[in-house]
Design a protein around this motif. Structure first.
Motif, PDB file in Angstrom:
ATOM      1  N   LYS A  13      34.670  48.362  55.019  1.00  0.00           N
ATOM      2  CA  LYS A  13      34.092  47.325  55.872  1.00  0.00           C
ATOM      3  C   LYS A  13      33.029  47.965  56.756  1.00  0.00           C
ATOM      4  O   LYS A  13      33.307  48.906  57.502  1.00  0.00           O
ATOM      5  CB  LYS A  13      35.168  46.667  56.732  1.00  0.00           C
ATOM      6  CG  LYS A  13      34.632  45.696  57.780  1.00  0.00           C
ATOM      7  CD  LYS A  13      33.895  44.518  57.156  1.00  0.00           C
ATOM      8  CE  LYS A  13      33.348  43.569  58.226  1.00  0.00           C
ATOM      9  NZ  LYS A  13      32.573  42.463  57.638  1.00  0.00           N
ATOM     10  N   ARG A  14      31.816  47.437  56.671  1.00  0.00           N
ATOM     11  CA  ARG A  14      30.710  47.972  57.468  1.00  0.00           C
ATOM     12  C   ARG A  14      30.223  46.925  58.462  1.00  0.00           C
ATOM     13  O   ARG A  14      30.201  45.738  58.166  1.00  0.00           O
ATOM     14  CB  ARG A  14      29.539  48.365  56.566  1.00  0.00           C
ATOM     15  CG  ARG A  14      29.817  49.495  55.602  1.00  0.00           C
ATOM     16  CD  ARG A  14      28.540  49.887  54.852  1.00  0.00           C
ATOM     17  NE  ARG A  14      28.766  50.978  53.922  1.00  0.00           N
ATOM     18  CZ  ARG A  14      29.102  50.806  52.638  1.00  0.00           C
ATOM     19  NH1 ARG A  14      29.248  49.568  52.166  1.00  0.00           N
ATOM     20  NH2 ARG A  14      29.276  51.842  51.849  1.00  0.00           N
ATOM     21  N   TYR A  15      29.864  47.398  59.638  1.00  0.00           N
ATOM     22  CA  TYR A  15      29.140  46.592  60.611  1.00  0.00           C
ATOM     23  C   TYR A  15      27.782  47.265  60.805  1.00  0.00           C
ATOM     24  O   TYR A  15      27.654  48.189  61.615  1.00  0.00           O
ATOM     25  CB  TYR A  15      29.876  46.517  61.943  1.00  0.00           C
ATOM     26  CG  TYR A  15      31.216  45.823  61.883  1.00  0.00           C
ATOM     27  CD1 TYR A  15      31.307  44.441  61.913  1.00  0.00           C
ATOM     28  CD2 TYR A  15      32.402  46.565  61.813  1.00  0.00           C
ATOM     29  CE1 TYR A  15      32.536  43.799  61.868  1.00  0.00           C
ATOM     30  CE2 TYR A  15      33.631  45.932  61.778  1.00  0.00           C
ATOM     31  CZ  TYR A  15      33.694  44.557  61.804  1.00  0.00           C
ATOM     32  OH  TYR A  15      34.919  43.923  61.765  1.00  0.00           O
ATOM     33  N   LYS A  16      26.790  46.861  59.977  1.00  0.00           N
ATOM     34  CA  LYS A  16      25.475  47.518  59.966  1.00  0.00           C
ATOM     35  C   LYS A  16      25.653  49.007  59.683  1.00  0.00           C
ATOM     36  O   LYS A  16      26.127  49.385  58.619  1.00  0.00           O
ATOM     37  CB  LYS A  16      24.740  47.246  61.284  1.00  0.00           C
ATOM     38  CG  LYS A  16      24.399  45.770  61.477  1.00  0.00           C
ATOM     39  CD  LYS A  16      23.595  45.547  62.746  1.00  0.00           C
ATOM     40  CE  LYS A  16      23.251  44.072  62.906  1.00  0.00           C
ATOM     41  NZ  LYS A  16      22.476  43.807  64.136  1.00  0.00           N
ATOM     42  N   GLU A  17      25.374  49.872  60.651  1.00  0.00           N
ATOM     43  CA  GLU A  17      25.472  51.321  60.412  1.00  0.00           C
ATOM     44  C   GLU A  17      26.895  51.850  60.606  1.00  0.00           C
ATOM     45  O   GLU A  17      27.203  52.957  60.166  1.00  0.00           O
ATOM     46  CB  GLU A  17      24.515  52.073  61.354  1.00  0.00           C
ATOM     47  CG  GLU A  17      23.052  51.690  61.206  1.00  0.00           C
ATOM     48  CD  GLU A  17      22.545  51.935  59.791  1.00  0.00           C
ATOM     49  OE1 GLU A  17      22.880  52.980  59.220  1.00  0.00           O
ATOM     50  OE2 GLU A  17      21.823  51.057  59.266  1.00  0.00           O
ATOM     51  N   LEU A  18      27.745  51.078  61.254  1.00  0.00           N
ATOM     52  CA  LEU A  18      29.110  51.533  61.528  1.00  0.00           C
ATOM     53  C   LEU A  18      30.028  51.249  60.348  1.00  0.00           C
ATOM     54  O   LEU A  18      30.083  50.121  59.847  1.00  0.00           O
ATOM     55  CB  LEU A  18      29.659  50.829  62.776  1.00  0.00           C
ATOM     56  CG  LEU A  18      31.125  51.086  63.115  1.00  0.00           C
ATOM     57  CD1 LEU A  18      31.326  52.545  63.517  1.00  0.00           C
ATOM     58  CD2 LEU A  18      31.610  50.152  64.209  1.00  0.00           C
ATOM     59  N   ILE A  19      30.751  52.251  59.903  1.00  0.00           N
ATOM     60  CA  ILE A  19      31.760  52.080  58.857  1.00  0.00           C
ATOM     61  C   ILE A  19      33.115  51.944  59.534  1.00  0.00           C
ATOM     62  O   ILE A  19      33.685  52.914  60.031  1.00  0.00           O
ATOM     63  CB  ILE A  19      31.763  53.257  57.869  1.00  0.00           C
ATOM     64  CG1 ILE A  19      30.391  53.410  57.221  1.00  0.00           C
ATOM     65  CG2 ILE A  19      32.837  53.043  56.798  1.00  0.00           C
ATOM     66  CD1 ILE A  19      30.287  54.593  56.280  1.00  0.00           C
ATOM     67  N   ALA A  20      33.630  50.717  59.594  1.00  0.00           N
ATOM     68  CA  ALA A  20      34.895  50.459  60.274  1.00  0.00           C
ATOM     69  C   ALA A  20      36.088  50.841  59.410  1.00  0.00           C
ATOM     70  O   ALA A  20      37.116  51.301  59.919  1.00  0.00           O
ATOM     71  CB  ALA A  20      34.990  48.981  60.670  1.00  0.00           C
TER      72      ALA A  20
END
Length: 315
Positions: A13-20
């Motif tokens: 699961k990604r939030y733009k550049e962040l990989i959650a």
């Protein structure tokens, strides 16, 4: 053979550049009380929201009860209960009306629903408060109402997300006893908390995650065997010199020594007679002390050693 209730495979699961969530895997068997732990921002909430199909994800699979979970699988959602960290009830409804409303999301038949609502109210000990509005309840009673709303439809899988935050010890004990009883009655539990003593008390298996990945898993005892600290020896002693501290640091199996406010803390890795060695050293140097005792590592020690001690922002 055990039955797999939750299976998460290579979830991203990604939030733009962040990989959650970074190719995260999870498997929970029927009847487990499974502790899902991690620092703030580790991915716990994202994992739960993906399990419930409240979030879309970029890659991977989620299976519940052996079937693929999607947003429109109402049949699977009927078998799940969620007790969220934030109390989610309606202020304009009484205790009984709230429980009935949330149960009604899954059980349409009023005749079938009525005994289920009554059972949930009795289960959390709110019989005397059934006509109260939420604003009249204490924090502990609100938490118990939140639980009743999440379990009234008799789910097979129940997710408890920080259910004891900011409650008094009596309410906390009541909640933990209730979770254990639900498990005895056949429910599989996913439990998240920052109170490590609770997790150690009720969870049969634990997974610690950080930055969207699993970093350790097992029973509490298995996790304790994975860390460096196997025993801490604590001594209440006055006027200890730097030379004495260095001498104690040189003892076998000692890897860390701190001395603060007349309390000496000696952390050991391995060894079977660490406290005896400390007592022998003190006697040889004619050092008197008020008290000496030994502590085995706790789940909190495991958590801090594995995830680090720096502060994290909230998720």
């Amino acid at each position: 053979m055990s039955e797999t209730i939750v299976k998460v495979t290579n979830l991203v699961k990604r939030y733009k550049e962040l990989i959650a969530l970074d190719n995260f895997n999870l498997q929970i068997e029927k009847g487990e009380v499974f502790g899902l732990l991690g620092p703030n921002g580790s991915g716990k909430s994202t994992t739960i929201n993906c399990l419930l199909s409240l979030l879309t994800y970029d890659k991977g699979e989620v299976e519940l009860f052996g079937e693929k979970m999607t947003a429109n699988r109402r049949d699977l959602k009927r078998r799940i209960g969620l007790v969220s960290q934030n109390v989610a009830v309606f202020d304009e409804l009484t205790v009984q009306e709230n429980v009935d409303f949330f149960c009604g999301l899954y059980v349409e038949d009023k005749k079938e629903r009525t005994p289920m609502v009554e059972r949930a109210i009795r289960f959390v000990g709110l019989e005397d408060f059934r006509k109260f509005y939420p604003r009249k309840l204490s924090g502990g009673l609100l938490r118990r109402l939140n639980i009743a709303c999440g379990i009234a439809h008799k789910p097979e899988l129940i997710i408890f997300d920080e259910p004891t935050v900011a409650v008094d010890p009596q309410s906390r004990n009541k909640i933990l006893e209730g979770i254990t009883e639900l498990n005895r009655d056949g429910a599989t539990i996913i439990y998240t908390s920052h109170y490590m003593e609770e997790v150690e008390q009720i969870c049969s298996r634990i997974l610690i995650m950080d930055r969207g990945k699993e970093i350790a898993s097992g029973t509490a005892e298995e996790l304790k065997r994975k860390i460096k600290n196997t025993e801490s020896v604590i001594v209440d002693i006055k006027n200890l010199t730097a030379g004495h501290i260095e001498g104690i640091r040189a003892l076998n199996h000692v890897y860390e020594v701190t001395y603060l406010d007349n309390r000496l803390t000696i952390k050991c890795s391995g060894g079977r007679h660490n406290i005896s060695h400390v007592v022998e050293y003190l006697a040889q140097h004619e050092l008197s002390y008020d008290r000496i005792f030994s502590e085995m590592p706790t789940l909190n020690d495991v958590f801090l050693e594995i995830t680090g001690k720096e502060l994290r922002d909230k998720e």
